[in-house]
Design a protein around this motif. Structure first.
Motif, short mmCIF file in Angstrom:
data_model
loop_
_atom_site.label_atom_id
_atom_site.label_comp_id
_atom_site.label_asym_id
_atom_site.label_seq_id
_atom_site.Cartn_x
_atom_site.Cartn_y
_atom_site.Cartn_z
N ALA A 1 63.78 48.96 42.35
CA ALA A 1 62.97 49.51 43.44
C ALA A 1 61.59 48.86 43.43
N PRO A 2 60.88 48.90 44.56
CA PRO A 2 59.49 48.39 44.58
C PRO A 2 58.55 49.43 43.98
N VAL A 3 57.39 48.97 43.53
CA VAL A 3 56.41 49.89 42.96
C VAL A 3 55.01 49.45 43.34
N GLU A 4 54.14 50.45 43.51
CA GLU A 4 52.71 50.19 43.71
C GLU A 4 51.94 51.10 42.77
N LEU A 5 51.04 50.51 42.00
CA LEU A 5 50.14 51.27 41.13
C LEU A 5 48.75 51.15 41.71
N ARG A 6 48.12 52.30 41.96
CA ARG A 6 46.88 52.31 42.70
C ARG A 6 45.65 52.29 41.79
N CYS A 7 44.64 51.54 42.24
CA CYS A 7 43.39 51.43 41.50
C CYS A 7 42.24 51.39 42.50
N ASN A 8 41.28 52.28 42.32
CA ASN A 8 40.04 52.24 43.09
C ASN A 8 38.88 52.11 42.13
N TYR A 9 37.83 51.43 42.57
CA TYR A 9 36.68 51.25 41.69
C TYR A 9 35.42 51.63 42.44
N SER A 10 34.38 51.87 41.67
CA SER A 10 33.07 52.18 42.23
C SER A 10 32.05 51.30 41.54
N SER A 11 31.25 50.59 42.35
CA SER A 11 30.22 49.73 41.78
C SER A 11 29.17 49.43 42.84
N SER A 12 27.92 49.32 42.41
CA SER A 12 26.84 48.99 43.34
C SER A 12 26.67 47.47 43.47
N VAL A 13 27.40 46.72 42.64
CA VAL A 13 27.33 45.26 42.68
C VAL A 13 28.75 44.70 42.77
N SER A 14 28.83 43.41 43.05
CA SER A 14 30.15 42.78 43.08
C SER A 14 30.75 42.76 41.68
N VAL A 15 32.07 42.81 41.62
CA VAL A 15 32.74 42.86 40.33
C VAL A 15 33.91 41.90 40.29
N TYR A 16 34.33 41.58 39.08
CA TYR A 16 35.62 40.96 38.85
C TYR A 16 36.61 42.09 38.56
N LEU A 17 37.88 41.87 38.92
CA LEU A 17 38.89 42.91 38.78
C LEU A 17 40.07 42.39 37.98
N PHE A 18 40.61 43.23 37.13
CA PHE A 18 41.68 42.85 36.21
C PHE A 18 42.76 43.94 36.19
N TRP A 19 43.99 43.49 35.95
CA TRP A 19 45.07 44.39 35.56
C TRP A 19 45.62 43.90 34.21
N TYR A 20 45.65 44.84 33.25
CA TYR A 20 46.24 44.57 31.94
C TYR A 20 47.45 45.48 31.76
N VAL A 21 48.43 45.01 30.95
CA VAL A 21 49.61 45.81 30.65
C VAL A 21 49.70 46.02 29.15
N GLN A 22 50.09 47.23 28.76
CA GLN A 22 50.27 47.55 27.35
C GLN A 22 51.71 48.02 27.14
N TYR A 23 52.53 47.18 26.51
CA TYR A 23 53.89 47.59 26.18
C TYR A 23 53.83 48.52 24.96
N ASN B 1 40.81 44.74 48.13
CA ASN B 1 40.34 45.22 49.42
C ASN B 1 38.91 45.71 49.24
N LYS B 2 37.97 44.89 49.67
CA LYS B 2 36.56 45.21 49.40
C LYS B 2 36.10 46.45 50.17
N SER B 3 36.55 46.60 51.41
CA SER B 3 36.10 47.73 52.22
C SER B 3 36.60 49.06 51.65
N GLN B 4 37.79 49.03 51.05
CA GLN B 4 38.33 50.24 50.46
C GLN B 4 38.10 50.31 48.95
#
Lengths: 114, 114
Positions: A17-39, A68-71
């Motif tokens: 099946a397909p999957v989506e894992l959601r992530c929202n962030y809050s910051s007053s400046v631009s950021v780099y974004l990462f996804w890490y996995v832990q088995y 998605n910068k606006s969201q």
């Protein structure tokens, strides 16, 4: 200061099946974004990261994420999951400047059922 | 070939004891980190070192003292252990102290304070 919210603490899905894992962030400046996995019983490893350019980022094991910068979101997706994708997934952000300090979300446990 | 290794993997000890956790990376990286992961899987940075110099110290009790004898090693010494120190401690490294870098994590040390 930044913060990261992963909206689902657990996501159970059936194999293939397909999957989506959601992530929202809050910051007053631009950021780099990462996804890490832990088995289970292992350290974290990088799935993918967004630094600049195309907002759709492709990573290892068939995962991709869209910035998605606006969201202020960076959701992780996979069109067809396997049993081996069972793991904890962490979204993280980092400032563009200064010492690298990853700020992690609470993690989402992805469980794949046969 | 283990990239980031930690010893020991498991550590069970009594309150009030002093213990050390060792970390070594063979990736030739300049920057190393210590993270604490609590029982709810929340991951938070404790320290970072760049070329043996302390860069980040995140309001960690001074019972915790990191030591970097060379840039391939970052050890963590904990004095007067408390119950709340029970957690999984992860070491990580990155090529440089730049915010876009990928961090490479060790397998973790599971500390249980009784």
């Amino acid at each position: 200061a930044q913060s990261v919210t992963q909206l689902d603490s657990q996501v159970p899905v059936f194999e293939e099946a397909p999957v989506e894992l959601r992530c929202n962030y809050s910051s007053s400046v631009s950021v780099y974004l990462f996804w890490y996995v832990q088995y289970p019983n292992q350290g974290l490893q990088l799935l993918l990261k967004y630094l600049s350019g195309s907002t759709l980022v492709k990573g290892i094991n068939g995962f991709e994420a869209e910035f998605n910068k606006s969201q202020t979101s960076f959701h992780l997706r996979k069109p067809s999951v396997h049993i081996s994708d069972t793991a904890e997934y962490f979204c993280a952000v980092s400032d563009l400047q200064g010492a690298q300090k990853l700020v992690f979300g609470q993690g989402t446990r992805l469980t794949i059922n046969p | 070939d283990t990239a980031v290794s930690q010893t020991p993997k498991y550590l069970v000890t009594q309150m009030g004891n002093d213990k050390s956790i060792k970390c070594e990376q063979n990736l030739g990286h300049d920057t190393m980190y210590w993270y604490k992961q609590d029982s709810k899987k929340f991951l938070k940075i404790m320290f970072s070192y760049n070329n043996k110099e302390l860069i980040i110290n995140e309001t960690v009790p001074n019972r915790f003292s990191p030591k970097s004898p060379d840039k391939a090693h970052l050890n963590l010494h904990i004095n007067s252990l408390e119950l709340g120190d029970s957690a999984v401690y992860f070491c990580a490294s990155s090529p440089a102290d730049k915010n876009q870098e990928t961090q490479y994590f060790g397998p973790g040390t599971r500390l249980l304070v009784l």
